[in-house]
Design a protein around this motif. Sequence first.
Motif, PDB file in Angstrom:
ATOM      1  N   ARG A 172       5.109  -5.167 -50.844  1.00  0.00           N
ATOM      2  CA  ARG A 172       6.143  -4.915 -51.781  1.00  0.00           C
ATOM      3  C   ARG A 172       7.315  -4.236 -50.624  1.00  0.00           C
ATOM      4  NH1 ARG A 172       3.999  -5.652 -57.432  1.00  0.00           N
ATOM      5  NH2 ARG A 172       3.623  -7.906 -57.908  1.00  0.00           N
ATOM      6  N   ASN A 173       6.909  -3.119 -49.754  1.00  0.00           N
ATOM      7  CA  ASN A 173       7.169  -2.562 -49.114  1.00  0.00           C
ATOM      8  C   ASN A 173       6.926  -2.593 -47.766  1.00  0.00           C
ATOM      9  OD1 ASN A 173       8.546  -0.365 -48.111  1.00  0.00           O
ATOM     10  ND2 ASN A 173       7.527   1.305 -49.459  1.00  0.00           N
ATOM     11  N   HIS A 176      -4.235  -6.815 -47.971  1.00  0.00           N
ATOM     12  CA  HIS A 176      -4.994  -5.136 -48.703  1.00  0.00           C
ATOM     13  C   HIS A 176      -4.261  -4.593 -47.308  1.00  0.00           C
ATOM     14  CE1 HIS A 176      -6.853  -7.563 -51.553  1.00  0.00           C
ATOM     15  NE2 HIS A 176      -7.807  -8.344 -50.724  1.00  0.00           N
ATOM     16  N   THR A 177      -4.671  -3.323 -48.003  1.00  0.00           N
ATOM     17  CA  THR A 177      -4.108  -2.254 -47.571  1.00  0.00           C
ATOM     18  C   THR A 177      -5.216  -0.678 -47.502  1.00  0.00           C
ATOM     19  OG1 THR A 177      -2.602  -0.391 -48.512  1.00  0.00           O
ATOM     20  CG2 THR A 177      -2.017  -1.771 -47.054  1.00  0.00           C
ATOM     21  N   PHE A 178      -5.972  -0.110 -46.389  1.00  0.00           N
ATOM     22  CA  PHE A 178      -6.360   0.706 -46.632  1.00  0.00           C
ATOM     23  C   PHE A 178      -5.926   2.521 -46.588  1.00  0.00           C
ATOM     24  CE2 PHE A 178      -9.117   4.439 -45.229  1.00  0.00           C
ATOM     25  CZ  PHE A 178     -10.871   4.584 -46.050  1.00  0.00           C
ATOM     26  N   PRO A 182      -2.643  -1.533 -42.685  1.00  0.00           N
ATOM     27  CA  PRO A 182      -2.390  -2.994 -42.964  1.00  0.00           C
ATOM     28  C   PRO A 182      -3.180  -3.773 -42.972  1.00  0.00           C
ATOM     29  CG  PRO A 182      -0.672  -2.029 -41.467  1.00  0.00           C
ATOM     30  CD  PRO A 182      -2.074  -0.945 -41.800  1.00  0.00           C
ATOM     31  N   LEU A 183      -3.811  -4.434 -44.206  1.00  0.00           N
ATOM     32  CA  LEU A 183      -5.343  -5.482 -43.598  1.00  0.00           C
ATOM     33  C   LEU A 183      -4.485  -6.927 -43.115  1.00  0.00           C
ATOM     34  CD1 LEU A 183      -7.991  -3.832 -45.209  1.00  0.00           C
ATOM     35  CD2 LEU A 183      -7.015  -3.228 -43.126  1.00  0.00           C
ATOM     36  N   PHE A 230      -2.663  -0.934 -51.659  1.00  0.00           N
ATOM     37  CA  PHE A 230      -1.865  -0.760 -51.999  1.00  0.00           C
ATOM     38  C   PHE A 230      -0.864  -2.303 -52.300  1.00  0.00           C
ATOM     39  CE2 PHE A 230      -1.277   4.102 -50.815  1.00  0.00           C
ATOM     40  CZ  PHE A 230      -0.881   4.431 -52.105  1.00  0.00           C
ATOM     41  N   VAL A 231      -1.214  -3.260 -51.661  1.00  0.00           N
ATOM     42  CA  VAL A 231      -0.875  -4.377 -52.406  1.00  0.00           C
ATOM     43  C   VAL A 231      -0.771  -4.495 -53.537  1.00  0.00           C
ATOM     44  CG1 VAL A 231      -1.597  -6.916 -51.797  1.00  0.00           C
ATOM     45  CG2 VAL A 231      -1.689  -5.569 -49.617  1.00  0.00           C
TER      46      VAL A 231
END
Length: 247
Positions: free
Chosen positions: A132-133, A174-176, A186-187, A219-220
Amino acid sequence: MFLDCARNCRQSPADVVAAERTPSASMRLVVLVLTVGVLAALLTLFIGNFVIRTTPTLTASPAAIAQGNAPAQNPFIHLETVGSVSAAITFPRPDDPHPTWVSYLPTTILKVPANSVVTMQIDQEDTPSGLRNPFWAQAFGIVGGTFHMSYFDDQGNPQQGDFSSIPDAATAAHTFAIPDLGVFVPLEGLSAAAPAGSMNVITFSFKTGKPGVYHWQCFVPCGSGTIYGNGGPMQTMGYMTGFLIVQ
Ligand SMILES: [Cu+2]
């Protein structure tokens, strides 16, 4: 004068029907025992799955993979991200209570040494959900400012390179992220053209600093089927959120 009703009263047809419909004492006892049994089973399930169930800890091991061109000699953590737990390739979790949830595998509680450089490999098998960001498409807080990624392009051809961001925030799966350490990676989501059973492999390193317990998370908003994607696996330890134990 008191009359003996057994001999002098006559039951109406309605009374007879009502009497026949009233369950006997033994039947009520059976229902009571079954109800108590079901409640006891549910309580046992609740205690076993929710109260006692704990998320295992993964301790960093010596590196076994190359990072870019150089062999990595750092403490090493190997994770996998999946669109559903039941589809895991690297770390299957067959008894998971939520086989359809997105997840990091094999666990989200990670233990790493303090004041060291930790190398991570994430086998990313999920398709894009999007950030979203857009700012979060940029990697932060990793050694050298870049992560190495092997992935599949729009044609399904294997590619690889070093990146400081993913080109499009909408293609993140996804993000780690460990906010308190300033780490954010970011993944990239798996290309729709990638062969079945493929994965993007992302490697990067970060510094741990002083001992402590740091929360990390994705954060996704990837919890599909929940309000704004932020429920379910996004709020549950062992799926899209965890702890980094630095000691
Ligand atoms: Cu996620």
